[in-house]
Structures are given as structure tokens and as C-alpha cells.
Design a protein around this motif. Sequence first.
Motif, PDB file in Angstrom:
ATOM      1  N   ASP A   1       3.495  -9.494   5.651  1.00  0.00           N
ATOM      2  CA  ASP A   1       4.074  -9.882   6.938  1.00  0.00           C
ATOM      3  C   ASP A   1       3.297  -9.309   8.119  1.00  0.00           C
ATOM      4  O   ASP A   1       3.411  -9.804   9.250  1.00  0.00           O
ATOM      5  N   ASN A   2       2.515  -8.257   7.876  1.00  0.00           N
ATOM      6  CA  ASN A   2       1.702  -7.656   8.935  1.00  0.00           C
ATOM      7  C   ASN A   2       0.261  -8.170   8.917  1.00  0.00           C
ATOM      8  O   ASN A   2      -0.635  -7.552   9.502  1.00  0.00           O
ATOM      9  N   LYS A   3       0.041  -9.276   8.187  1.00  0.00           N
ATOM     10  CA  LYS A   3      -1.266  -9.925   8.104  1.00  0.00           C
ATOM     11  C   LYS A   3      -2.324  -9.053   7.422  1.00  0.00           C
ATOM     12  O   LYS A   3      -3.521  -9.181   7.684  1.00  0.00           O
ATOM     13  N   ARG A   4      -1.870  -8.192   6.520  1.00  0.00           N
ATOM     14  CA  ARG A   4      -2.798  -7.365   5.762  1.00  0.00           C
ATOM     15  C   ARG A   4      -2.902  -7.920   4.340  1.00  0.00           C
ATOM     16  O   ARG A   4      -1.906  -8.373   3.772  1.00  0.00           O
ATOM     17  N   PRO A   5      -4.097  -7.890   3.748  1.00  0.00           N
ATOM     18  CA  PRO A   5      -4.252  -8.404   2.379  1.00  0.00           C
ATOM     19  C   PRO A   5      -3.484  -7.550   1.383  1.00  0.00           C
ATOM     20  O   PRO A   5      -3.484  -6.313   1.472  1.00  0.00           O
ATOM     21  N   ILE A   6      -2.819  -8.213   0.426  1.00  0.00           N
ATOM     22  CA  ILE A   6      -2.086  -7.463  -0.600  1.00  0.00           C
ATOM     23  C   ILE A   6      -3.007  -7.055  -1.750  1.00  0.00           C
ATOM     24  O   ILE A   6      -2.656  -6.206  -2.568  1.00  0.00           O
ATOM     25  N   PHE A   7      -4.200  -7.676  -1.791  1.00  0.00           N
ATOM     26  CA  PHE A   7      -5.167  -7.401  -2.853  1.00  0.00           C
ATOM     27  C   PHE A   7      -6.410  -6.764  -2.247  1.00  0.00           C
ATOM     28  O   PHE A   7      -6.988  -7.282  -1.304  1.00  0.00           O
ATOM     29  N   VAL A   8      -6.791  -5.621  -2.789  1.00  0.00           N
ATOM     30  CA  VAL A   8      -7.987  -4.919  -2.319  1.00  0.00           C
ATOM     31  C   VAL A   8      -8.922  -4.741  -3.505  1.00  0.00           C
ATOM     32  O   VAL A   8      -8.555  -4.111  -4.503  1.00  0.00           O
ATOM     33  N   GLU A   9     -10.103  -5.319  -3.422  1.00  0.00           N
ATOM     34  CA  GLU A   9     -11.066  -5.210  -4.513  1.00  0.00           C
ATOM     35  C   GLU A   9     -11.702  -3.827  -4.520  1.00  0.00           C
ATOM     36  O   GLU A   9     -12.068  -3.288  -3.481  1.00  0.00           O
ATOM     37  N   GLY A  10     -11.819  -3.262  -5.719  1.00  0.00           N
ATOM     38  CA  GLY A  10     -12.377  -1.924  -5.869  1.00  0.00           C
ATOM     39  C   GLY A  10     -13.866  -1.886  -5.611  1.00  0.00           C
ATOM     40  O   GLY A  10     -14.588  -2.843  -5.869  1.00  0.00           O
TER      41      GLY A  10
ATOM     42  N   GLY B   1      -0.988  -2.108  -3.833  1.00  0.00           N
ATOM     43  CA  GLY B   1      -1.279  -0.700  -4.036  1.00  0.00           C
ATOM     44  C   GLY B   1      -1.279  -0.250  -5.475  1.00  0.00           C
ATOM     45  O   GLY B   1      -1.519   0.930  -5.769  1.00  0.00           O
ATOM     46  N   VAL B   2      -1.045  -1.171  -6.426  1.00  0.00           N
ATOM     47  CA  VAL B   2      -0.986  -0.856  -7.852  1.00  0.00           C
ATOM     48  C   VAL B   2      -2.319  -1.256  -8.500  1.00  0.00           C
ATOM     49  O   VAL B   2      -2.822  -2.350  -8.234  1.00  0.00           O
ATOM     50  N   PRO B   3      -2.900  -0.406  -9.358  1.00  0.00           N
ATOM     51  CA  PRO B   3      -4.153  -0.770 -10.019  1.00  0.00           C
ATOM     52  C   PRO B   3      -4.006  -2.076 -10.800  1.00  0.00           C
ATOM     53  O   PRO B   3      -3.018  -2.294 -11.494  1.00  0.00           O
ATOM     54  N   VAL B   4      -5.018  -2.954 -10.677  1.00  0.00           N
ATOM     55  CA  VAL B   4      -4.976  -4.239 -11.362  1.00  0.00           C
ATOM     56  C   VAL B   4      -6.304  -4.450 -12.087  1.00  0.00           C
ATOM     57  O   VAL B   4      -7.365  -4.145 -11.554  1.00  0.00           O
ATOM     58  N   GLN B   5      -6.213  -4.939 -13.328  1.00  0.00           N
ATOM     59  CA  GLN B   5      -7.398  -5.291 -14.104  1.00  0.00           C
ATOM     60  C   GLN B   5      -7.256  -6.723 -14.594  1.00  0.00           C
ATOM     61  O   GLN B   5      -6.146  -7.198 -14.847  1.00  0.00           O
ATOM     62  N   PHE B   6      -8.401  -7.384 -14.748  1.00  0.00           N
ATOM     63  CA  PHE B   6      -8.421  -8.790 -15.086  1.00  0.00           C
ATOM     64  C   PHE B   6      -9.026  -9.006 -16.471  1.00  0.00           C
ATOM     65  O   PHE B   6      -9.885  -8.256 -16.916  1.00  0.00           O
TER      66      PHE B   6
END
Length: 299
Positions: free
Chosen positions: A190-199, A209-214
Motif C-alpha cells: 500500500d506504500n508503493k514498496r516492492p514486497i519482493f527483494v532479490e538477494g 521480509g521472509v527468505p524465499v527460494q525458487f
Amino acid sequence: MARVNADAWIPEEYDSEVITRVNQNSVVEALANRKNMGSDVIEVPRMGAVSVNSVAKGATYVDSEPTLDVVTLTTRKFGNTFTIAEEDLDDTLADTITGYQNEWATSYARRLDNAAIACTGTENGGTIPFTSLYKAAGSGQKVATAGVVTYAKLSEVFGVYEGGDFANDADTVVMAHQTFKSAFRGILDDNKRPIFVEGLAGTPSTLFGVPVQFSYGLKLSATATDTPTGTIGAVGTAGNPILVVGNRQHLLLGVRGGPESKMGEEFRSDEAILKVRARRGFGIARTTAFGILEVTAGS
């Protein structure tokens, strides 16, 4: 005077490094709660919830009787052999053995992830090595999104996990099929910030903010495979990509041996045989420790 064409006599030059696909790391190997197996079957103790009572002064304490049971992990073997002419080993600069090992490791990673997380079939110990998380989880743990991955659907599946009794921030992880990555990049809060941040530089990518692996293995299939395919369809259709959020401590990976390789020789035919294998068991401690988002057909 005509020039003699000797191109056929000039050997081509090859680099010694075999071009292979990126050696993908299995999300199950990387994230699951590993259990060393000294035998083909191991039983992991599991305790049910313990209730706490208020005790008045002078009153009698009430016994708590939690359910005690086990999760059984049974070893399954993944393996292949490669028959290689000795001339190919002796005459080429290419590191043939390492090339086969790397390619096998990539396929093994995908097959293990598919078997443990995304296989829809009933365990038979062969083509379906384990009861997967998707198979074991009830409908209450699953959320479907028709075609498009949205902020609302991602928030909903996180809510499924966080609303259960086993959510724990320190052990929360996200596992997703590779196709989710492009969808994540376009989603803002809602604050126009990306929910996904690439490492970057070895740091993990994060979702909320939770670690994600593909993993390419996290696409539904009827039997375990390292190349899950199919057209996206209704819920449970082979080819539907999935995302899992949950408590990694409740993914149990039994480690019996490997991945490992061994070279042998076929004496009569001047061939070398490379054998590669890994032995693993898998089980789910609590299916309610997870939420699953499945992409289905629609717009």
C-alpha cells in the motif's frame, strides 16, 4: 592454381569446461529439518499439544495427556548410471565426468523437490517416493489464484500459515516455482514498496521480509519427475505451479547417504561406468504448519 581445401584435416578446438545448466540447489535439501538415518527407516517422535490449567490454592492438579506418536521416514534411492567410452575420457580435454555429475545434481534437485512438495499421486515407493506436502495437506491449507498472482492472494496464503498453531518467525520460509519470480517483481504494498527483494552478494531473496527460494520442481505432477510439465488448469492439475510458506522445522528430510558417485570399469568393452546416487527419506511433521498457493487457469 586451385587451392587444396584441408579444413577437414584441421581439428576443431574445444574448451575443457563442459557447458551445463546451472546446478540448482534443491529447496528441500537447503531448508528442511535434516535427520541423519543410520538405517532404512527412522521414526521421529512427535508430541501433541499440551494444555495448561489454572490451579486454585489447595486444589488438585489435573494431568495433561498429550498425544504421543511418530513420523516415519523411509529411505528411497535416486540414482543413474552413465556408460562412457574410455576413448572419450582419454582423448578429450572436456571434463566429462564433472559434466555428468553436475547435470545429474541439477535433475536430482528438481526431482526431490517435486517428489517431496508437489507430487499429487499416492506414495508407492517407486514412481511416487513420498507422500508430498501437497498430497498430505488438507483443503484448508490451500489457496487458489486464477492466472494472476496478486498481493491479496499472497497475503491470504500467509494468513493461512500464520493463523495456525505452528507459525514461528525464526523458522518461516517460502518456497516457490521459478515462474513466481516475475510475478513478484510487479507487486507493491500500500506504500508503493516492492514486497519482493532479490538477494545480492549471497544474501537471500525475501518476500514480505521472509527468505524465499525458487525451484523448477515446484509444479504439480502425478508422479515424481525432474521435468514437471503440463498446461495450467483446475485445482490439482499437473502443470500448476505452487508456492509454499511454512515452518521449515516441520519438513523432515532423512539423509541416508549421498549425493555420491563411483566409477567402475566394463572390462570387455573398454567402457567406464559412472554411478551417481542419493538416498533420502521425507515426511511432514504437521501439515498445518504450511500454507500453499496454487496458480490455476483463469484470467
